[in-house]
Design a protein around this motif. Structure first.
Motif, short mmCIF file in Angstrom:
data_model
loop_
_atom_site.label_atom_id
_atom_site.label_comp_id
_atom_site.label_asym_id
_atom_site.label_seq_id
_atom_site.Cartn_x
_atom_site.Cartn_y
_atom_site.Cartn_z
N UNK A 126 -9.05 0.96 1.64
CA UNK A 126 -9.39 2.18 1.05
C UNK A 126 -10.36 2.09 0.06
N UNK A 127 -10.48 0.86 0.02
CA UNK A 127 -11.72 0.49 -1.39
C UNK A 127 -12.97 1.02 -1.49
N UNK A 128 -13.45 0.63 0.36
CA UNK A 128 -14.77 0.90 1.24
C UNK A 128 -14.72 1.52 2.39
N UNK A 180 -13.95 2.71 -8.45
CA UNK A 180 -12.98 3.67 -8.37
C UNK A 180 -12.97 3.89 -6.96
N UNK A 181 -11.53 4.46 -6.21
CA UNK A 181 -11.33 4.03 -5.19
C UNK A 181 -12.26 4.68 -3.76
N UNK A 200 -6.84 6.67 -8.91
CA UNK A 200 -6.92 4.82 -8.33
C UNK A 200 -8.52 4.39 -8.79
N UNK A 201 -8.30 2.80 -9.51
CA UNK A 201 -9.07 2.23 -9.23
C UNK A 201 -8.21 0.93 -9.12
N UNK A 202 -9.65 -0.05 -8.76
CA UNK A 202 -9.61 -1.89 -8.46
C UNK A 202 -10.66 -1.86 -9.41
N UNK A 203 -9.11 -3.02 -9.35
CA UNK A 203 -10.08 -3.91 -10.41
C UNK A 203 -9.52 -5.79 -10.01
N UNK A 204 -11.16 -5.88 -10.48
CA UNK A 204 -11.72 -7.46 -10.05
C UNK A 204 -11.44 -8.33 -10.51
N UNK A 240 -4.66 0.15 -9.16
CA UNK A 240 -4.40 0.53 -10.57
C UNK A 240 -4.55 2.23 -9.82
N UNK A 241 -3.19 2.97 -10.36
CA UNK A 241 -3.04 4.50 -10.93
C UNK A 241 -3.54 4.98 -11.96
#
Length: 310
Positions: free
Chosen positions: A169-171, A275-276, A294-298, A307-308
């Motif tokens: 679900x990231x992309x 973001x998600x 919900x976020x994605x940290x690279x 992260x929630x």
């Protein structure tokens, strides 16, 4: 705008590549009649409106159709969470309610979860209404029973989209299916390699890696006849192998260098945040999250963390 209702929302932290264990192939059911509505959702909490215009507010809830606000289409569609291993975002759970219009034969089952029109898709303010499957492999078919909130004609179709993601679900992949509820009283359809080339691509992708399937609505601002509408999902069935567990794999200690406080991320090294939905948020060592979600940290080592943010 109302704050979103979270019901049993379970988001795992994904660090590095997941380790996946599988059950044998089975039928994965999503049964809205057995969903538990949130106590603050429309079905239980209801709304107070003066529909008869007598100057007094009356209470409406349950299956009574008093939930729609033409000026704010996602009002009363703020139930988000995970049940039956499916995730729902900005929906409305109606476990005992029936379809509208003339029924098909046999009728779709009672009980549904309703997706609202999505808003501002393609922008930083996007608010999607969707149902997302658990992670699956060896997909064979998707069976769905749906119905519509309004009648259907040449100038008002009831579109919905079926997409898939190979990164939980990231992309979301470019290939997708757009289908339409055929009748207000019900639509029953099975997607497989014979029915849609796009679904065959989803099947092929699932042979080597886990995928998730997302059902979502069109943007309410799209011109008719494809304008986003309310879509009721009465049942869903995936024939696939369910990815029964995704185990986090610790890669290094740099993850301990992240801290979130008061909706602000602090990092020892520069990071990038999305973001998600895969939209870029910001980069640097101090990043303020624009909202809950919900976020994605690279990270600088190429790894990522989900992260929630509350």
């Amino acid at each position: 705008m109302k704050s979103k209702i979270k019901h049993k929302l379970t988001i795992a932290l994904a660090i590095g590549m997941p380790v996946i264990s599988l059950f044998s192939q089975n039928e994965i059911f999503f049964n809205p009649a057995e969903l538990i509505p949130h106590e603050d959702g429309y079905y239980i909490a209801g709304v107070n409106l003066d529909l008869d215009q007598d100057g007094n507010l009356e209470f409406y809830s349950g299956c009574f159709d008093a939930y729609e606000n033409f000026l704010s289409p996602q009002d009363n569609h703020h139930e988000s969470g995970t049940q039956q291993n499916f995730t729902y975002i900005n929906c409305m759970i109606m476990p005992t309610c029936t379809h509208k219009g003339t029924p098909i034969e046999p009728p779709v089952p009672d009980g549904y979860i309703q997706m609202a029109p999505s808003l501002y898709l393609g922008t930083d303010s996007a608010s999607i209404s969707a149902i997302i499957s658990p992670a699956i492999m060896n997909l064979q078919s998707l069976f769905m029973e749906t119905s519509a909130d309004v009648s259907i004609n040449d100038q008002r179709m009831i579109p919905y989209n079926i997409e898939y993601s190979k990164d939980n679900g990231l992309t979301w992949e470019i290939t997708y299916i757009q289908d339409y509820v055929e009748a207000q009283g019900g639509y029953r359809v099975t997607y497989d390699s014979q029915s849609h080339l796009e679904f065959e691509e989803m099947i092929n992708a699932s042979k080597t890696d886990p995928v998730v399937i997302r059902i979502s609505t069109n943007d309410v601002n799209i011109e008719r006849p494809l304008k986003g509408q309310y879509v009721k999902i009465h049942s869903m069935k995936l024939t696939a192998d369910i990815a029964s567990s995704i185990t986090d794999v610790k890669v290094d200690d740099c993850l301990s260098d992240l801290m979130v406080k008061n909706r602000t991320l602090s990092a020892r090294h520069p990071v990038k945040v999305y973001d998600i939905m895969g939209r870029y948020v910001n980069s640097g060592q101090t990043i303020e999250f624009p909202s809950e979600g919900i976020y994605i940290v690279f990270l600088t080592n190429g790894k990522s963390k989900k992260l929630l943010v509350k």
